[in-house]
Write a protein that holds these residues in place. Structure first.
Motif, PDB file in Angstrom:
ATOM      1  N   ASN A  66       0.853  -1.174  -0.234  1.00 43.73           N
ATOM      2  CA  ASN A  66       0.172  -0.039  -0.043  1.00 43.73           C
ATOM      3  C   ASN A  66       0.589   1.592   0.558  1.00 43.73           C
ATOM      4  N   VAL A  67       1.943   0.902  -0.113  1.00 46.59           N
ATOM      5  CA  VAL A  67       2.858   2.028  -0.029  1.00 46.59           C
ATOM      6  C   VAL A  67       3.718   3.017  -0.839  1.00 46.59           C
ATOM      7  N   LEU A  68       4.216   2.326  -1.804  1.00 43.90           N
ATOM      8  CA  LEU A  68       4.245   2.842  -3.705  1.00 43.90           C
ATOM      9  C   LEU A  68       3.759   3.118  -4.749  1.00 43.90           C
ATOM     10  N   SER A  69       3.077   2.393  -4.381  1.00 42.87           N
ATOM     11  CA  SER A  69       1.797   1.943  -6.516  1.00 42.87           C
ATOM     12  C   SER A  69       0.272   1.702  -6.268  1.00 42.87           C
ATOM     13  N   ASP A  70      -0.650   2.637  -6.492  1.00 36.38           N
ATOM     14  CA  ASP A  70      -1.873   2.444  -6.783  1.00 36.38           C
ATOM     15  C   ASP A  70      -2.481   1.397  -7.080  1.00 36.38           C
ATOM     16  N   ASP A  75      -8.014  -0.714  -2.514  1.00 35.21           N
ATOM     17  CA  ASP A  75      -8.548   0.051  -2.975  1.00 35.21           C
ATOM     18  C   ASP A  75      -8.467   0.675  -4.702  1.00 35.21           C
ATOM     19  N   TYR A  76      -6.788   0.540  -4.809  1.00 40.57           N
ATOM     20  CA  TYR A  76      -6.202   2.021  -5.751  1.00 40.57           C
ATOM     21  C   TYR A  76      -6.222   2.769  -5.207  1.00 40.57           C
ATOM     22  N   THR A  77      -5.723   3.149  -3.533  1.00 40.93           N
ATOM     23  CA  THR A  77      -4.724   3.715  -3.128  1.00 40.93           C
ATOM     24  C   THR A  77      -3.796   4.004  -2.706  1.00 40.93           C
ATOM     25  N   SER A  78      -2.370   4.309  -3.340  1.00 37.41           N
ATOM     26  CA  SER A  78      -1.292   3.885  -1.866  1.00 37.41           C
ATOM     27  C   SER A  78      -1.317   4.953  -1.650  1.00 37.41           C
TER      28      SER A  78
END
Length: 301
Positions: A66-70, A75-78
């Motif tokens: 969840n840190v760097l890439s969506d 939920d596709y939100t990093s």
């Protein structure tokens, strides 16, 4: 043995995130003798290639997917951590930093709980925690926080310091996480104060059992903290929470932690920060929106 271990890690993917000059190196299955192998993403700031003599502080972050890439985030939100760090460094607001994003596994709940606090839990509470872990896919049935930290300190950090131009001392080594990741980040700095000089704990999940009426797990963690407090003269802590969703139950717990930290010699807005974000909920979108404050506290000039 060490030579074989490090050689096994030399096969990694390298990609450059769109619209930025940072490089992320990915190790798909970082091996460990303590916990299950997992993916680790290591983000190098653009300054890393620009100056071959420069060494960099390192920030270790939990829930790495969840840190760097969506694309890999819930939920596709990093957290958008890399871009935020790059922007602040470009503005000369912080030092350039290497970010080590450690992906979680199905044992997350057991790995992220401060294990030594379990001695203050009742048998029924321990049983309930093991049931919660099962619903998350874990089959281990034992607390794993100590083993997770052995992996982090004795294996992952050793590899990172051997492979990259890092500043290895505690003053330049920080750790960060949210929810249960906030708990293990606190625990890491308490158990290894000679390794981690700073910790950032967002929306820390003090209640543990998701039960507002049972304060004993939170009290158990505070008992542990009181007995293992790192010296305030050379450590720094950041805590925060929102007021929406799951975060709505955190206020009373965090206030008691704040009182404990201040009684232990930490100074608010100096080496100790505690923040409340009105309306913020318990999700990556909220943590993304305030990650700049975290970086400014950890690395601000």
């Amino acid at each position: 043995m060490k030579r074989v271990f490090f050689a096994a890690l030399l096969c990694f993917a390298v990609f450059v995130p769109a619209a930025q000059a940072q490089i992320v190196q990915t190790i798909d299955h970082f091996p460990s003798q303590y916990v299950d192998a997992r993916r680790v993403d290591i983000l190098l700031p653009k300054e890393y290639e620009a100056d071959k003599n420069q060494r960099f502080p390192v920030l270790y972050m939990q829930d790495g997917q969840n840190v760097l890439s969506d694309e890999t985030a819930m939920d596709y939100t990093s957290w958008n951590a890399g871009n935020t760090a790059m922007d602040l460094a470009a503005q000369k607001e912080i030092k350039p930093v290497i970010i080590v994003a450690i992906w979680n596994t199905s044992d997350r709940y057991l790995e992220y709980f401060p294990e030594k606090a379990s001695e203050y839990l009742t048998d029924d509470e321990v049983k309930e925690m093991m049931e919660i872990a099962k619903t998350g896919g874990s089959s281990k049935g034992v607390f794993m926080g100590n083993d997770y930290l052995k992996f982090l300190v004795g294996e992952l950090k050793v590899y990172v310091d051997k492979t990259y131009r890092t500043l290895t001392d505690a003053q330049n080594t920080a750790i960060c996480g949210s929810s249960m990741g906030g708990l293990i980040s606190m625990y890491a700095a308490f158990e290894y104060p000679e390794v981690f000089g700073s910790a950032a704990c967002l929306s820390t999940h003090w209640p543990v059992l998701f039960d507002e009426n049972n304060t004993n797990p939170s009290e158990a963690i505070r008992k542990y903290m009181e007995l293992h407090m790192p010296p305030s003269k050379n450590h720094r802590f950041y805590f925060d929470h929102g007021t929406g969703g799951l975060d709505a139950m955190y206020g009373p717990h965090q206030e008691q932690v704040d009182q404990l930290m201040l009684r232990s010699g930490y100074l608010k807005d100096a080496n100790y920060a505690t923040r409340v974000f009105e309306g913020a909920e318990h999700n990556e979108k909220s943590w993304r929106q305030r990650f700049d404050e975290v970086l400014l506290f950890l690395y601000g000039k």
